[in-house]
Design a protein around this motif. Structure first.
Motif, PDB file in Angstrom:
ATOM      1  N   THR A  92       9.676   1.317  -9.267  1.00  0.00           N
ATOM      2  CA  THR A  92       9.199   1.809 -10.557  1.00  0.00           C
ATOM      3  C   THR A  92       9.730   3.210 -10.828  1.00  0.00           C
ATOM      4  N   THR A 136      -0.227  -0.125 -10.566  1.00  0.00           N
ATOM      5  CA  THR A 136       0.148  -0.786 -11.811  1.00  0.00           C
ATOM      6  C   THR A 136      -0.625  -0.201 -12.988  1.00  0.00           C
ATOM      7  N   ASN A 137      -1.931  -0.053 -12.810  1.00  0.00           N
ATOM      8  CA  ASN A 137      -2.757   0.488 -13.890  1.00  0.00           C
ATOM      9  C   ASN A 137      -2.390   1.935 -14.207  1.00  0.00           C
ATOM     10  N   THR A 139       0.603   3.519 -13.603  1.00  0.00           N
ATOM     11  CA  THR A 139       1.939   3.650 -14.193  1.00  0.00           C
ATOM     12  C   THR A 139       1.971   3.109 -15.613  1.00  0.00           C
ATOM     13  N   ARG A 140       1.102   2.145 -15.919  1.00  0.00           N
ATOM     14  CA  ARG A 140       1.033   1.652 -17.301  1.00  0.00           C
ATOM     15  C   ARG A 140       0.694   2.804 -18.248  1.00  0.00           C
ATOM     16  N   THR A 144       3.416   4.718 -21.040  1.00  0.00           N
ATOM     17  CA  THR A 144       3.118   4.384 -22.433  1.00  0.00           C
ATOM     18  C   THR A 144       4.003   5.147 -23.400  1.00  0.00           C
ATOM     19  N   GLN A 149       6.377  -1.626 -21.301  1.00  0.00           N
ATOM     20  CA  GLN A 149       5.269  -2.556 -21.059  1.00  0.00           C
ATOM     21  C   GLN A 149       5.111  -2.768 -19.561  1.00  0.00           C
ATOM     22  N   VAL A 150       3.888  -2.676 -19.046  1.00  0.00           N
ATOM     23  CA  VAL A 150       3.628  -2.914 -17.623  1.00  0.00           C
ATOM     24  C   VAL A 150       2.629  -4.070 -17.522  1.00  0.00           C
ATOM     25  N   SER A 189      -0.792  -7.055 -21.035  1.00  0.00           N
ATOM     26  CA  SER A 189      -0.791  -6.113 -19.923  1.00  0.00           C
ATOM     27  C   SER A 189      -1.309  -6.751 -18.646  1.00  0.00           C
ATOM     28  N   GLU A 190      -1.884  -7.950 -18.748  1.00  0.00           N
ATOM     29  CA  GLU A 190      -2.433  -8.635 -17.587  1.00  0.00           C
ATOM     30  C   GLU A 190      -2.355 -10.131 -17.824  1.00  0.00           C
TER      31      GLU A 190
END
Length: 217
Positions: A92, A136-137, A139-140, A144, A149-150, A189-190
Protein backbone atom coordinates in the motif's frame (compact mmCIF):
# COMPACT_ATOMS: atom_id res chain seq x y z
CA UNK A 1 -13.83 1.80 -9.76
CA UNK A 2 -14.46 0.44 -13.26
CA UNK A 3 -12.17 -2.28 -14.54
CA UNK A 4 -12.23 -1.37 -18.24
CA UNK A 5 -8.64 -0.66 -19.32
CA UNK A 6 -7.37 -1.04 -15.75
CA UNK A 7 -3.89 -2.31 -14.93
CA UNK A 8 -4.11 -4.76 -12.05
CA UNK A 9 -1.32 -5.82 -9.68
CA UNK A 10 -2.28 -9.08 -7.91
CA UNK A 11 -0.14 -10.65 -5.21
CA UNK A 12 -0.26 -14.41 -4.78
CA UNK A 13 -1.81 -14.85 -8.23
CA UNK A 14 -0.15 -18.18 -8.95
CA UNK A 15 -2.82 -20.26 -7.18
CA UNK A 16 -6.09 -20.34 -5.29
CA UNK A 17 -8.07 -17.13 -4.89
CA UNK A 18 -5.33 -15.04 -6.48
CA UNK A 19 -5.42 -17.14 -9.64
CA UNK A 20 -9.21 -16.79 -9.71
CA UNK A 21 -8.81 -13.00 -9.45
CA UNK A 22 -6.36 -13.06 -12.36
CA UNK A 23 -8.69 -15.13 -14.55
CA UNK A 24 -11.70 -12.93 -13.83
CA UNK A 25 -9.67 -9.77 -14.39
CA UNK A 26 -8.64 -11.09 -17.79
CA UNK A 27 -12.26 -11.90 -18.58
CA UNK A 28 -13.17 -8.29 -17.78
CA UNK A 29 -10.51 -6.98 -20.16
CA UNK A 30 -7.51 -6.24 -17.94
CA UNK A 31 -4.02 -7.68 -17.68
CA UNK A 32 -2.85 -8.74 -14.19
CA UNK A 33 0.79 -8.51 -13.16
CA UNK A 34 1.61 -11.49 -10.97
CA UNK A 35 3.99 -11.38 -8.02
CA UNK A 36 4.42 -13.37 -4.82
CA UNK A 37 5.55 -10.94 -2.15
CA UNK A 38 8.34 -12.19 0.09
CA UNK A 39 10.77 -9.30 0.62
CA UNK A 40 10.39 -5.52 1.10
CA UNK A 41 12.99 -4.83 -1.57
CA UNK A 42 10.95 -6.87 -4.06
CA UNK A 43 7.94 -4.64 -3.38
CA UNK A 44 9.96 -1.49 -3.99
CA UNK A 45 11.34 -2.92 -7.23
CA UNK A 46 7.88 -3.99 -8.38
CA UNK A 47 6.43 -0.56 -7.74
CA UNK A 48 9.25 1.06 -9.71
CA UNK A 49 8.60 -1.28 -12.62
CA UNK A 50 4.81 -0.93 -12.60
CA UNK A 51 4.03 2.74 -12.78
CA UNK A 52 0.76 2.26 -14.66
CA UNK A 53 -1.08 0.25 -11.98
CA UNK A 54 -4.62 1.40 -11.17
CA UNK A 55 -5.76 -1.52 -8.98
CA UNK A 56 -3.72 -3.24 -6.26
CA UNK A 57 -5.09 -6.56 -4.98
CA UNK A 58 -3.42 -7.62 -1.74
CA UNK A 59 -4.22 -11.31 -1.84
CA UNK A 60 -1.02 -13.15 -0.87
CA UNK A 61 -1.30 -14.76 2.55
CA UNK A 62 -0.54 -17.73 4.77
CA UNK A 63 -2.67 -19.64 7.27
CA UNK A 64 -1.19 -22.10 9.74
CA UNK A 65 -3.15 -23.77 12.52
CA UNK A 66 -2.47 -23.13 16.17
CA UNK A 67 -3.27 -20.77 19.02
CA UNK A 68 -1.21 -18.36 21.10
CA UNK A 69 0.16 -20.66 23.81
CA UNK A 70 2.01 -23.22 21.71
CA UNK A 71 5.77 -23.55 21.77
CA UNK A 72 6.17 -21.91 18.36
CA UNK A 73 3.39 -19.33 18.81
CA UNK A 74 5.66 -16.27 18.71
CA UNK A 75 7.50 -17.44 15.60
CA UNK A 76 4.19 -18.31 13.95
CA UNK A 77 2.77 -14.91 14.83
CA UNK A 78 5.76 -13.21 13.23
CA UNK A 79 5.39 -15.26 10.05
CA UNK A 80 1.70 -14.44 9.80
CA UNK A 81 2.28 -10.73 10.42
CA UNK A 82 5.13 -10.58 7.90
CA UNK A 83 2.91 -11.96 5.13
CA UNK A 84 -0.64 -11.00 6.07
CA UNK A 85 -0.07 -7.56 7.58
CA UNK A 86 3.33 -6.08 6.75
CA UNK A 87 3.14 -7.35 3.15
CA UNK A 88 -0.10 -5.49 2.34
CA UNK A 89 1.05 -2.47 4.34
CA UNK A 90 4.32 -2.17 2.40
CA UNK A 91 2.51 -2.70 -0.90
CA UNK A 92 0.00 0.00 0.00
CA UNK A 93 2.81 2.40 0.87
CA UNK A 94 4.65 1.60 -2.35
CA UNK A 95 1.68 1.82 -4.69
CA UNK A 96 -0.32 4.67 -3.14
CA UNK A 97 1.68 7.37 -5.00
CA UNK A 98 1.32 5.41 -8.24
CA UNK A 99 -2.44 5.11 -7.80
CA UNK A 100 -2.66 8.84 -7.07
CA UNK A 101 -0.71 9.66 -10.21
CA UNK A 102 -3.07 7.45 -12.22
CA UNK A 103 -6.27 9.10 -11.02
CA UNK A 104 -6.83 7.40 -7.66
CA UNK A 105 -7.61 3.80 -8.58
CA UNK A 106 -8.33 1.25 -5.88
CA UNK A 107 -6.86 -1.16 -3.37
CA UNK A 108 -8.54 -4.47 -2.59
CA UNK A 109 -7.42 -6.19 0.60
CA UNK A 110 -8.34 -9.86 1.00
CA UNK A 111 -9.25 -10.25 4.66
CA UNK A 112 -11.31 -12.93 6.38
CA UNK A 113 -14.18 -13.76 8.67
CA UNK A 114 -11.32 -14.31 11.12
CA UNK A 115 -10.72 -10.55 11.11
CA UNK A 116 -13.57 -10.36 13.64
CA UNK A 117 -13.35 -13.59 15.64
CA UNK A 118 -10.59 -15.77 17.01
CA UNK A 119 -10.00 -19.23 18.43
CA UNK A 120 -7.23 -21.78 18.94
CA UNK A 121 -7.61 -23.35 15.48
CA UNK A 122 -6.38 -20.27 13.58
CA UNK A 123 -5.30 -17.92 16.35
CA UNK A 124 -2.30 -16.27 14.71
CA UNK A 125 -3.98 -16.17 11.33
CA UNK A 126 -6.97 -14.38 12.84
CA UNK A 127 -4.68 -11.98 14.69
CA UNK A 128 -2.89 -11.04 11.48
CA UNK A 129 -6.16 -10.53 9.60
CA UNK A 130 -7.52 -8.36 12.43
CA UNK A 131 -4.41 -6.20 12.08
CA UNK A 132 -4.87 -6.07 8.31
CA UNK A 133 -8.51 -5.05 8.78
CA UNK A 134 -7.46 -2.15 11.02
CA UNK A 135 -4.86 -1.13 8.46
CA UNK A 136 -7.48 -1.29 5.71
CA UNK A 137 -9.84 0.98 7.62
CA UNK A 138 -7.07 3.42 8.43
CA UNK A 139 -5.62 3.66 4.94
CA UNK A 140 -9.11 4.12 3.50
CA UNK A 141 -9.32 7.37 5.44
CA UNK A 142 -5.76 8.43 4.59
CA UNK A 143 -6.29 7.79 0.87
CA UNK A 144 -9.65 9.55 0.59
CA UNK A 145 -8.09 12.82 -0.48
CA UNK A 146 -6.36 11.21 -3.45
CA UNK A 147 -9.62 9.44 -4.39
CA UNK A 148 -8.32 5.89 -3.96
CA UNK A 149 -11.09 3.39 -3.24
CA UNK A 150 -10.11 0.87 -0.52
CA UNK A 151 -12.21 -2.30 -0.47
CA UNK A 152 -12.13 -4.91 2.30
CA UNK A 153 -13.06 -8.47 1.32
CA UNK A 154 -14.33 -10.56 4.22
CA UNK A 155 -15.02 -14.24 3.53
CA UNK A 156 -15.06 -17.60 5.28
CA UNK A 157 -13.32 -20.74 4.06
CA UNK A 158 -12.59 -20.83 0.32
CA UNK A 159 -12.09 -24.06 -1.60
CA UNK A 160 -8.36 -23.74 -2.34
CA UNK A 161 -5.23 -25.67 -1.40
CA UNK A 162 -4.92 -23.40 1.64
CA UNK A 163 -7.99 -25.07 3.18
CA UNK A 164 -7.21 -28.68 2.24
CA UNK A 165 -7.94 -30.88 5.23
CA UNK A 166 -10.59 -28.58 6.71
CA UNK A 167 -13.95 -30.35 6.82
CA UNK A 168 -16.06 -27.20 6.68
CA UNK A 169 -18.36 -25.50 4.15
CA UNK A 170 -16.28 -23.69 1.53
CA UNK A 171 -17.03 -21.10 -1.13
CA UNK A 172 -15.91 -21.47 -4.74
CA UNK A 173 -13.06 -19.06 -5.54
CA UNK A 174 -14.65 -17.90 -8.80
CA UNK A 175 -17.90 -17.00 -7.03
CA UNK A 176 -16.03 -15.00 -4.39
CA UNK A 177 -14.07 -13.13 -7.04
CA UNK A 178 -17.13 -12.24 -9.11
CA UNK A 179 -18.95 -10.93 -6.04
CA UNK A 180 -15.91 -8.92 -4.99
CA UNK A 181 -15.19 -7.32 -8.35
CA UNK A 182 -18.86 -6.42 -8.76
CA UNK A 183 -18.66 -4.66 -5.38
CA UNK A 184 -15.47 -2.91 -6.46
CA UNK A 185 -17.08 -1.60 -9.61
CA UNK A 186 -20.09 -0.45 -7.57
CA UNK A 187 -17.81 1.71 -5.41
CA UNK A 188 -18.18 -0.33 -2.21
CA UNK A 189 -15.80 -0.15 0.76
CA UNK A 190 -16.62 -3.60 2.14
CA UNK A 191 -17.86 -6.89 0.70
CA UNK A 192 -19.17 -9.84 2.69
CA UNK A 193 -18.72 -12.65 0.20
CA UNK A 194 -20.64 -15.57 1.71
CA UNK A 195 -23.55 -16.39 4.00
CA UNK A 196 -21.50 -17.27 7.09
CA UNK A 197 -19.60 -13.98 6.87
CA UNK A 198 -22.81 -12.01 6.61
CA UNK A 199 -24.22 -13.95 9.57
CA UNK A 200 -21.17 -13.27 11.74
CA UNK A 201 -21.10 -9.61 10.70
CA UNK A 202 -24.74 -9.22 11.72
CA UNK A 203 -23.97 -10.75 15.11
CA UNK A 204 -20.96 -8.61 15.99
CA UNK A 205 -23.03 -6.50 18.37
CA UNK A 206 -24.70 -9.56 19.90
CA UNK A 207 -23.54 -12.07 22.51
CA UNK A 208 -20.15 -13.41 21.26
CA UNK A 209 -21.43 -16.95 21.82
CA UNK A 210 -24.00 -16.43 19.08
CA UNK A 211 -21.52 -16.01 16.26
CA UNK A 212 -18.96 -18.40 17.69
CA UNK A 213 -21.64 -21.08 17.56
CA UNK A 214 -22.47 -20.04 14.02
CA UNK A 215 -18.99 -20.71 12.65
CA UNK A 216 -18.59 -23.96 14.56
CA UNK A 217 -21.53 -25.56 12.83
Amino acid sequence: MKLDNATVFITGANRGLGLAFAREALARGVVPIKLDVTKPEDIVAAARACGDVTLLINNAGIAATGGFLGEDAVASAQRHLDTNFFGPLRLTQAFAPILAANGGGAILNVLSIASWINGPLLGNYGMSKSAAWAMTNGTRIELTEQKTQVLALHVGFIDTDLTNGFDVPKSAPDAVVRTTLDALEAGASEVLADDITRQVHAGLSADPAVYLQAISR
